[in-house]
Design a protein around this motif. Structure first.
Motif, mmCIF file in Angstrom:
data_model
loop_
_atom_site.group_PDB
_atom_site.id
_atom_site.type_symbol
_atom_site.label_atom_id
_atom_site.label_comp_id
_atom_site.label_asym_id
_atom_site.label_seq_id
_atom_site.Cartn_x
_atom_site.Cartn_y
_atom_site.Cartn_z
ATOM 1 N N ASN A 165 36.682 39.503 43.578
ATOM 2 C CA ASN A 165 37.777 39.853 44.397
ATOM 3 C C ASN A 165 37.368 41.401 45.136
ATOM 4 O O ASN A 165 38.124 42.053 45.619
ATOM 5 N N SER A 166 35.878 41.785 44.953
ATOM 6 C CA SER A 166 35.375 43.110 45.662
ATOM 7 C C SER A 166 34.008 42.911 45.543
ATOM 8 O O SER A 166 33.472 42.120 44.921
ATOM 9 N N LEU A 167 33.355 43.533 46.722
ATOM 10 C CA LEU A 167 32.172 43.596 46.694
ATOM 11 C C LEU A 167 31.460 44.176 45.236
ATOM 12 O O LEU A 167 30.438 43.861 44.632
ATOM 13 N N TYR A 168 32.191 45.226 44.737
ATOM 14 C CA TYR A 168 32.051 45.732 43.548
ATOM 15 C C TYR A 168 31.922 44.783 42.302
ATOM 16 O O TYR A 168 31.054 44.720 41.569
ATOM 17 N N SER A 169 32.972 44.087 42.504
ATOM 18 C CA SER A 169 32.953 42.826 41.501
ATOM 19 C C SER A 169 31.576 41.954 41.655
ATOM 20 O O SER A 169 31.039 41.222 40.651
ATOM 21 N N ALA A 170 31.465 41.598 42.822
ATOM 22 C CA ALA A 170 30.451 40.513 43.263
ATOM 23 C C ALA A 170 29.104 40.899 42.578
ATOM 24 O O ALA A 170 28.400 40.151 42.128
ATOM 25 N N ARG A 171 28.757 42.096 42.965
ATOM 26 C CA ARG A 171 27.461 42.819 42.361
ATOM 27 C C ARG A 171 27.412 42.637 40.766
ATOM 28 O O ARG A 171 26.170 42.186 40.415
ATOM 29 N N ALA A 172 28.597 42.890 40.200
ATOM 30 C CA ALA A 172 28.534 42.806 38.555
ATOM 31 C C ALA A 172 28.406 41.454 38.080
ATOM 32 O O ALA A 172 27.571 41.198 37.168
#
Length: 355
Positions: A150-157
């Motif tokens: 749901n975000s690039l922040y989430s994708a990285r995690a």
């Protein structure tokens, strides 16, 4: 009986009457499937509040507690159906790929090191311990399923925790059209708004401290989920003598009126995967301040803060420089998050499995 093409995993249907940010994702998925005439069933662990849905569940009553574990337990309901596709809007790995293709729409995993209520105290770390153990045993599902972040922040995690390539990002849906009604009002006050459920994980105490440190008046709006926490917040407000109002359980039209008069939005939740209220505020012509440690920082990096002192500096600068041009800039940026864009992108993904 018509074949069930999509089973939508939506554990939260049995936890709350209204549609939270995650619930708004459910709602848009249901709308999309109806618009495309795709037969679906909603799958939850406890009995849904919305009786209009074609749904299946295991627990014959509503259960507003144990969110993380209901996300896992919904597996026992889901495995009773044999759809062409599982669309998992609850965002947690459950082993469904052996039954049918499994798409998971997810935020940053709770077992990651991303700051949240689950990293803040011994109680919450212990609460999450069984959850961590179970997820660690079914981590292979991340390699079998299709994950959308749901975000690039989430994708990285997600990529880091499950040791997979960084997943595709599709931002959550926002009712931009509704909140744009507030945009036209040019007469704004030097106040900030915070929109968040009244529960510990949302870190609303940061909004109180922001008001105290900055001297900027504030209004906190949100559904009242935790009465004990709400009382703690009132005590903190009184102790700090912060000029901030709490307005729980407001109708959307009232929220719109408040946003139409404000210059500033303060997002208090460090580690928030995205933050739909940030975009709602922007659509209303309100300028957001967001934590750098969050998905919101990739939307407005120029207004992201490291700490509360940093937030105070940014907030005062925004109020001083607030203009119609800045208001328009925020509104135009919000348009890309319109719910119809979300539906279009999600349909591009799921349609491949429904041929």
């Amino acid at each position: 009986m018509e074949e069930i093409k999509v089973a939508v995993i939506a554990h939260g249907l049995g936890m709350s009457r209204g549609y939270s940010g995650e619930g708004y994702v459910y709602k848009n998925i249901f709308e999309l499937l109806k618009e495309k005439n795709i037969n679906f069933v909603a799958v939850s662990f406890s009995k849904p509040y919305d009786t209009s849905l074609n749904s299946i569940y295991s627990l014959p009553f509503h259960l507003p507690k144990f969110d993380k574990y209901q996300r896992l337990l919904v597996y026992f309901t889901a495995k009773k159906v044999k759809p062409k596709l599982f669309f998992n809007a609850s965002g947690i790995l459950i082993p469904l790929s052996n039954i049918a293709p499994h798409i998971i729409y997810a935020g940053a995993p709770a077992i990651s090191s991303v700051p949240s209520k689950y990293t803040r105290s011994l109680f919450w770390r212990l609460y999450l311990l069984p959850f961590r153990i179970i997820i660690s045993r079914i981590k292979d599902e991340a390699k079998k399923a299709t994950i959308i972040a749901n975000s690039l922040y989430s994708a990285r995690a997600i990529a880091k925790v499950f040791e997979i390539p960084q997943p595709q990002v599709i931002y959550p849906p926002v009712d931009v059209e509704f909140y744009s009604k507030a945009f036209e009002n040019e007469d704004r006050e030097s106040v900030f708004v915070t929109i968040a459920r009244f529960e510990k994980g949302k870190m609303i105490e940061n909004a109180i401290k922001f008001s105290h440190l900055s001297g900027i008046k504030g209004i906190v709006i949100g559904s009242l989920n935790d009465k004990r926490y709400y009382k703690e917040l009132m005590r903190l407000r009184d102790r700090l003598n912060a000029d901030i109002k709490f307005l729980p359980n407001l109708p959307r039209e009232e929220v719109l009126k408040i946003l139409s008069k404000a210059k500033l939005y303060f997002h208090p939740t460090i580690g928030e995967h995205f933050g739909i209220p940030i975009i709602e505020a922007m659509a209303s012509g309100v300028v957001p301040i967001v934590p750098k440690e969050s998905g919101g920082s990739e939307i407005v990096p120029q207004f992201s803060y490291d700490n509360l002192e940093d937030a105070v500096r940014i907030g005062k600068e925004i109020i001083e420089k607030y203009s119609n041009n800045l208001r328009k800039e925020m509104h135009e940026k919000a348009i890309m998050f319109d719910k119809n864009n979300f539906k279009e992108k999600i349909y591009d993904v799921i349609s491949k499995y429904l041929m």
